[in-house]
Design a protein around this motif. Structure first.
Motif, PDB file in Angstrom:
ATOM      1  N   SER A  25      15.182  10.768   6.488  1.00  0.00           N
ATOM      2  CA  SER A  25      15.849   9.468   6.445  1.00  0.00           C
ATOM      3  C   SER A  25      15.065   8.488   7.293  1.00  0.00           C
ATOM      4  N   GLY A  26      15.339   7.207   7.065  1.00  0.00           N
ATOM      5  CA  GLY A  26      14.647   6.165   7.805  1.00  0.00           C
ATOM      6  C   GLY A  26      14.318   5.005   6.886  1.00  0.00           C
ATOM      7  N   ARG A  27      14.387   3.800   7.422  1.00  0.00           N
ATOM      8  CA  ARG A  27      14.156   2.621   6.588  1.00  0.00           C
ATOM      9  C   ARG A  27      12.730   2.539   6.069  1.00  0.00           C
ATOM     10  N   THR A  28      11.787   3.107   6.815  1.00  0.00           N
ATOM     11  CA  THR A  28      10.383   3.020   6.414  1.00  0.00           C
ATOM     12  C   THR A  28       9.867   4.338   5.852  1.00  0.00           C
ATOM     13  N   LEU A  29      10.771   5.152   5.360  1.00  0.00           N
ATOM     14  CA  LEU A  29      10.410   6.494   4.899  1.00  0.00           C
ATOM     15  C   LEU A  29       9.297   6.474   3.853  1.00  0.00           C
ATOM     16  N   SER A  30       9.284   5.483   2.995  1.00  0.00           N
ATOM     17  CA  SER A  30       8.295   5.438   1.912  1.00  0.00           C
ATOM     18  C   SER A  30       6.870   5.280   2.426  1.00  0.00           C
ATOM     19  N   ARG A  31       6.715   4.877   3.665  1.00  0.00           N
ATOM     20  CA  ARG A  31       5.381   4.692   4.240  1.00  0.00           C
ATOM     21  C   ARG A  31       4.808   5.989   4.794  1.00  0.00           C
ATOM     22  N   TYR A  32       5.579   7.054   4.735  1.00  0.00           N
ATOM     23  CA  TYR A  32       5.155   8.306   5.348  1.00  0.00           C
ATOM     24  C   TYR A  32       5.051   9.414   4.315  1.00  0.00           C
ATOM     25  N   ALA A  33       4.165  10.345   4.603  1.00  0.00           N
ATOM     26  CA  ALA A  33       4.111  11.608   3.884  1.00  0.00           C
ATOM     27  C   ALA A  33       4.715  12.666   4.804  1.00  0.00           C
ATOM     28  N   LEU A  34       5.239  13.712   4.201  1.00  0.00           N
ATOM     29  CA  LEU A  34       5.848  14.775   4.989  1.00  0.00           C
ATOM     30  C   LEU A  34       5.058  16.067   4.871  1.00  0.00           C
ATOM     31  N   GLY A  35       4.995  16.764   5.963  1.00  0.00           N
ATOM     32  CA  GLY A  35       4.288  18.039   5.975  1.00  0.00           C
ATOM     33  C   GLY A  35       5.135  19.137   6.569  1.00  0.00           C
TER      34      GLY A  35
END
Length: 124
Positions: A25-35
Motif C-alpha cells: 500500500s502507499g500513494r506512490t506505490l506505482s513508482r516502485y517495484a517489489l522484490g
C-alpha cells in the motif's frame, strides 16, 4: 512511502509447494517495484526475485530460477512468490521490499522499504 505485509509462511514438509503474499500500500506505490528477499539462519539477506507493476521487468537470482516464481495482482496490490518442491535449504525468513530503481531490480542497496517478514520452515 510504501508499506508491505507478508503472509503465507509456515511449517511445511520437503517437496511441498508454498505461496507467499506481499500486500502493498502507499500513494506512490506505482513508482516502485517489489522484490522478495530471504535470510536463512546465520546467513545474509539475499534477493531472490523482483517484479515491477507492469510485469515487463522481472529479476530472478540464479538460485531461484526454475523453482521459484514471482507474480503480481495489480488490482489486489499484491506480489506473490511461489516456492515449488521446497527443501530444508529454503528455510528462511522471507521479506518483501520496495525499490524505486525500476531499471536495476537486482541492486539490493536500492531497496528502501521493508516488510516485517514471514517465516518459512521446511522439515525433512
Amino acid at each position: 512511502q510504501v508499506q508491505m505485509v507478508e503472509s503465507g509462511g509456515g511449517l511445511v514438509q520437503a517437496g511441498a509447494s508454498l505461496r507467499l503474499s506481499c500486500a502493498a500500500s502507499g500513494r506512490t506505490l506505482s513508482r516502485y517495484a517489489l522484490g522478495w528477499f530471504r535470510q536463512a539462519p546465520g546467513k545474509e539477506r539475499s534477493l531472490v526475485a523482483a517484479i515491477d507493476w507492469s510485469g515487463s521487468r522481472i529479476y530472478y537470482a540464479d538460485s531461484a530460477k526454475g523453482r521459484l516464481t514471482i507474480s503480481k495482482d495489480n488490482a489486489q496490490k499484491t506480489v506473490y512468490l511461489d516456492l515449488n518442491s521446497v527443501s530444508p535449504e529454503d528455510t528462511a525468513v522471507y521479506y518483501c521490499a520496495a525499490t524505486a530503481d525500476l531499471l536495476r531490480l537486482q541492486m539490493v542497496r536500492n531497496y528502501q522499504y521493508w516488510g516485517q517478514g514471514t517465516q518459512v520452515t521446511v522439515s525433512s
